[in-house]
Motif scaffolding. Structure first.
Motif, PDB file in Angstrom:
ATOM      1  N   TYR A  95       0.773  -1.066  -0.100  1.00 38.84           N
ATOM      2  CA  TYR A  95       0.105  -0.047  -0.123  1.00 38.84           C
ATOM      3  C   TYR A  95       0.894   1.207  -0.231  1.00 38.84           C
ATOM      4  O   TYR A  95       2.076   1.137   0.647  1.00 38.84           O
ATOM      5  N   CYS A  96       0.509   2.176  -0.597  1.00 35.84           N
ATOM      6  CA  CYS A  96       1.097   3.603  -0.445  1.00 35.84           C
ATOM      7  C   CYS A  96       0.095   4.394   0.202  1.00 35.84           C
ATOM      8  O   CYS A  96      -1.106   4.355   0.217  1.00 35.84           O
ATOM      9  N   ALA A  97       0.626   5.655   0.896  1.00 36.62           N
ATOM     10  CA  ALA A  97      -0.154   6.513   1.728  1.00 36.62           C
ATOM     11  C   ALA A  97       0.570   7.813   1.690  1.00 36.62           C
ATOM     12  O   ALA A  97       1.834   7.734   1.619  1.00 36.62           O
ATOM     13  N   ALA A  98      -0.253   8.917   2.035  1.00 41.31           N
ATOM     14  CA  ALA A  98       0.227  10.205   2.016  1.00 41.31           C
ATOM     15  C   ALA A  98      -0.089  10.776   3.461  1.00 41.31           C
ATOM     16  O   ALA A  98      -1.240  10.761   3.825  1.00 41.31           O
ATOM     17  N   ARG A  99       0.721  11.698   3.597  1.00 36.68           N
ATOM     18  CA  ARG A  99       0.237  12.549   4.748  1.00 36.68           C
ATOM     19  C   ARG A  99       1.059  14.101   4.462  1.00 36.68           C
ATOM     20  O   ARG A  99       2.365  14.029   3.797  1.00 36.68           O
ATOM     21  N   TRP A 100       0.447  14.832   5.168  1.00 35.36           N
ATOM     22  CA  TRP A 100       0.938  16.466   4.861  1.00 35.36           C
ATOM     23  C   TRP A 100       1.711  16.803   5.862  1.00 35.36           C
ATOM     24  O   TRP A 100       1.322  17.412   7.070  1.00 35.36           O
ATOM     25  N   ALA A 101       2.876  16.452   5.927  1.00 38.73           N
ATOM     26  CA  ALA A 101       4.069  16.682   6.965  1.00 38.73           C
ATOM     27  C   ALA A 101       5.195  15.610   6.589  1.00 38.73           C
ATOM     28  O   ALA A 101       5.249  15.155   5.649  1.00 38.73           O
ATOM     29  N   ALA A 102       6.141  15.939   7.519  1.00 38.91           N
ATOM     30  CA  ALA A 102       7.288  14.986   7.298  1.00 38.91           C
ATOM     31  C   ALA A 102       7.095  13.500   7.143  1.00 38.91           C
ATOM     32  O   ALA A 102       6.064  13.131   7.756  1.00 38.91           O
ATOM     33  N   GLN A 103       7.782  12.720   6.384  1.00 38.38           N
ATOM     34  CA  GLN A 103       7.547  11.458   6.438  1.00 38.38           C
ATOM     35  C   GLN A 103       7.809  10.902   7.888  1.00 38.38           C
ATOM     36  O   GLN A 103       8.803  11.186   8.352  1.00 38.38           O
ATOM     37  N   THR A 104       7.124   9.585   7.962  1.00 38.59           N
ATOM     38  CA  THR A 104       7.329   8.794   9.174  1.00 38.59           C
ATOM     39  C   THR A 104       7.220   7.284   8.845  1.00 38.59           C
ATOM     40  O   THR A 104       6.905   6.940   7.536  1.00 38.59           O
ATOM     41  N   MET A 105       7.567   6.553   9.458  1.00 37.16           N
ATOM     42  CA  MET A 105       7.470   4.984   9.289  1.00 37.16           C
ATOM     43  C   MET A 105       6.258   4.457  10.066  1.00 37.16           C
ATOM     44  O   MET A 105       6.188   3.291  10.213  1.00 37.16           O
ATOM     45  N   ASN A 106       5.489   5.257  10.585  1.00 34.55           N
ATOM     46  CA  ASN A 106       4.354   4.929  11.677  1.00 34.55           C
ATOM     47  C   ASN A 106       3.098   4.849  10.623  1.00 34.55           C
ATOM     48  O   ASN A 106       2.563   5.812  10.146  1.00 34.55           O
ATOM     49  N   VAL A 107       2.473   3.855  10.662  1.00 38.38           N
ATOM     50  CA  VAL A 107       1.372   3.600   9.741  1.00 38.38           C
ATOM     51  C   VAL A 107       0.148   4.628  10.264  1.00 38.38           C
ATOM     52  O   VAL A 107      -0.823   4.945   9.565  1.00 38.38           O
ATOM     53  N   TYR A 108      -0.008   4.937  11.458  1.00 36.18           N
ATOM     54  CA  TYR A 108      -1.153   5.417  12.138  1.00 36.18           C
ATOM     55  C   TYR A 108      -0.987   7.044  11.678  1.00 36.18           C
ATOM     56  O   TYR A 108      -1.776   7.590  11.920  1.00 36.18           O
ATOM     57  N   ASP A 109       0.233   7.620  11.041  1.00 31.72           N
ATOM     58  CA  ASP A 109       0.534   8.707  10.839  1.00 31.72           C
ATOM     59  C   ASP A 109      -0.158   9.445   9.642  1.00 31.72           C
ATOM     60  O   ASP A 109      -0.098  10.389   9.284  1.00 31.72           O
ATOM     61  N   TYR A 110      -0.365   8.313   8.683  1.00 34.66           N
ATOM     62  CA  TYR A 110      -0.916   8.743   7.255  1.00 34.66           C
ATOM     63  C   TYR A 110      -2.252   8.952   7.003  1.00 34.66           C
ATOM     64  O   TYR A 110      -3.081   8.081   7.905  1.00 34.66           O
ATOM     65  N   ASP A 111      -2.624   9.810   6.266  1.00 36.50           N
ATOM     66  CA  ASP A 111      -4.160  10.216   6.132  1.00 36.50           C
ATOM     67  C   ASP A 111      -4.896   9.526   5.068  1.00 36.50           C
ATOM     68  O   ASP A 111      -6.083   9.345   5.191  1.00 36.50           O
ATOM     69  N   TYR A 112      -4.107   9.352   3.931  1.00 33.63           N
ATOM     70  CA  TYR A 112      -4.723   8.633   2.563  1.00 33.63           C
ATOM     71  C   TYR A 112      -3.996   7.607   2.045  1.00 33.63           C
ATOM     72  O   TYR A 112      -2.743   7.265   2.267  1.00 33.63           O
ATOM     73  N   TRP A 113      -4.780   6.616   1.973  1.00 30.89           N
ATOM     74  CA  TRP A 113      -4.274   5.130   1.531  1.00 30.89           C
ATOM     75  C   TRP A 113      -4.780   4.672   0.147  1.00 30.89           C
ATOM     76  O   TRP A 113      -5.962   5.123  -0.267  1.00 30.89           O
ATOM     77  N   GLY A 114      -4.162   4.096  -0.557  1.00 25.14           N
ATOM     78  CA  GLY A 114      -4.489   3.370  -1.648  1.00 25.14           C
ATOM     79  C   GLY A 114      -5.232   2.163  -1.566  1.00 25.14           C
ATOM     80  O   GLY A 114      -5.164   1.689  -0.229  1.00 25.14           O
ATOM     81  N   GLN A 115      -5.657   1.224  -2.333  1.00 30.96           N
ATOM     82  CA  GLN A 115      -6.111  -0.107  -2.204  1.00 30.96           C
ATOM     83  C   GLN A 115      -5.165  -1.154  -2.277  1.00 30.96           C
ATOM     84  O   GLN A 115      -5.735  -2.145  -1.812  1.00 30.96           O
ATOM     85  N   GLY A 116      -4.248  -0.807  -2.508  1.00 30.30           N
ATOM     86  CA  GLY A 116      -3.104  -1.875  -2.501  1.00 30.30           C
ATOM     87  C   GLY A 116      -2.901  -2.718  -3.772  1.00 30.30           C
ATOM     88  O   GLY A 116      -3.511  -2.682  -4.693  1.00 30.30           O
ATOM     89  N   THR A 117      -1.638  -3.346  -3.987  1.00 29.01           N
ATOM     90  CA  THR A 117      -1.269  -4.209  -5.161  1.00 29.01           C
ATOM     91  C   THR A 117      -0.552  -5.462  -4.710  1.00 29.01           C
ATOM     92  O   THR A 117       0.350  -5.261  -3.621  1.00 29.01           O
ATOM     93  N   GLN A 118      -0.978  -6.584  -5.041  1.00 23.93           N
ATOM     94  CA  GLN A 118      -0.276  -7.787  -4.453  1.00 23.93           C
ATOM     95  C   GLN A 118       1.080  -8.118  -5.083  1.00 23.93           C
ATOM     96  O   GLN A 118       1.172  -8.006  -6.199  1.00 23.93           O
ATOM     97  N   VAL A 119       1.915  -8.436  -4.272  1.00 25.65           N
ATOM     98  CA  VAL A 119       3.275  -8.714  -4.624  1.00 25.65           C
ATOM     99  C   VAL A 119       3.488 -10.364  -4.212  1.00 25.65           C
ATOM    100  O   VAL A 119       3.371 -10.558  -2.915  1.00 25.65           O
ATOM    101  N   THR A 120       3.625 -11.248  -4.959  1.00 26.88           N
ATOM    102  CA  THR A 120       4.095 -12.273  -4.531  1.00 26.88           C
ATOM    103  C   THR A 120       5.453 -13.118  -5.147  1.00 26.88           C
ATOM    104  O   THR A 120       5.644 -12.924  -6.360  1.00 26.88           O
ATOM    105  N   VAL A 121       6.163 -13.399  -4.151  1.00 23.69           N
ATOM    106  CA  VAL A 121       7.395 -13.819  -4.498  1.00 23.69           C
ATOM    107  C   VAL A 121       7.475 -15.388  -4.539  1.00 23.69           C
ATOM    108  O   VAL A 121       7.413 -15.977  -3.274  1.00 23.69           O
ATOM    109  N   SER A 122       7.943 -16.157  -5.202  1.00 21.47           N
ATOM    110  CA  SER A 122       7.952 -17.524  -5.237  1.00 21.47           C
ATOM    111  C   SER A 122       9.444 -18.095  -5.082  1.00 21.47           C
ATOM    112  O   SER A 122      10.328 -17.466  -5.538  1.00 21.47           O
ATOM    113  N   SER A 123       9.586 -19.159  -4.316  1.00 20.37           N
ATOM    114  CA  SER A 123      10.753 -19.552  -4.031  1.00 20.37           C
ATOM    115  C   SER A 123      11.373 -20.640  -5.018  1.00 20.37           C
ATOM    116  O   SER A 123      10.606 -21.081  -5.987  1.00 20.37           O
TER     117      SER A 123
END
Length: 123
Positions: A95-123
């Motif tokens: 998922y990507c997310a945006a916030r109007w402020a400095a970047q953080t690594m805290n999921v709860y700090d972000y205001d807007y979110w996308g719907q997500g894209t699946q990444v699958t890595v096979s061994s």
């Protein structure tokens, strides 16, 4: 209406690469920090990388440091996540997310979110 749309996910073999994109609309994108997050099966959503509004500051979680690169093109309202040397444990919805402020690594700090894209890595 704010929209974040992720693309570029897919199925790849371990050691391969993918490039995710996050296209934004409905907000002054060049004023927003953006983060990439992921959620694997049965896991909590976790931070992956983040970038400041200008692109001058970036942050990464330890598990992707040296393998993933976050960047942005404000002229195109898009943030990218280049993922190299992928591992099966990178499998998740990203998922990507945006916030109007400095970047953080805290999921709860972000205001807007996308719907997500699946990444699958096979061994």
């Amino acid at each position: 209406q704010v929209q974040l749309v992720e693309s570029g996910g897919g199925l790849v073999q371990a050691g391969g690469s993918l490039r995710l994109s996050c296209a934004a609309s409905g907000l002054p994108f060049s004023s927003y920090a953006v983060g990439w997050f992921r959620q694997g099966p049965g896991k909590e959503r976790e931070s992956v990388a983040a970038i400041s509004w200008s692109g001058g500051d970036t942050s990464y979680t330890d598990s992707v440091l040296g393998r993933f690169t976050i960047s942005r093109d404000n002229a195109k309202n898009t943030v990218f996540l280049q993922m190299d040397s992928l591992k099966p444990e990178d499998t998740a919805v990203y998922y990507c997310a945006a916030r109007w402020a400095a970047q953080t690594m805290n999921v709860y700090d972000y205001d807007y979110w996308g719907q997500g894209t699946q990444v699958t890595v096979s061994s």
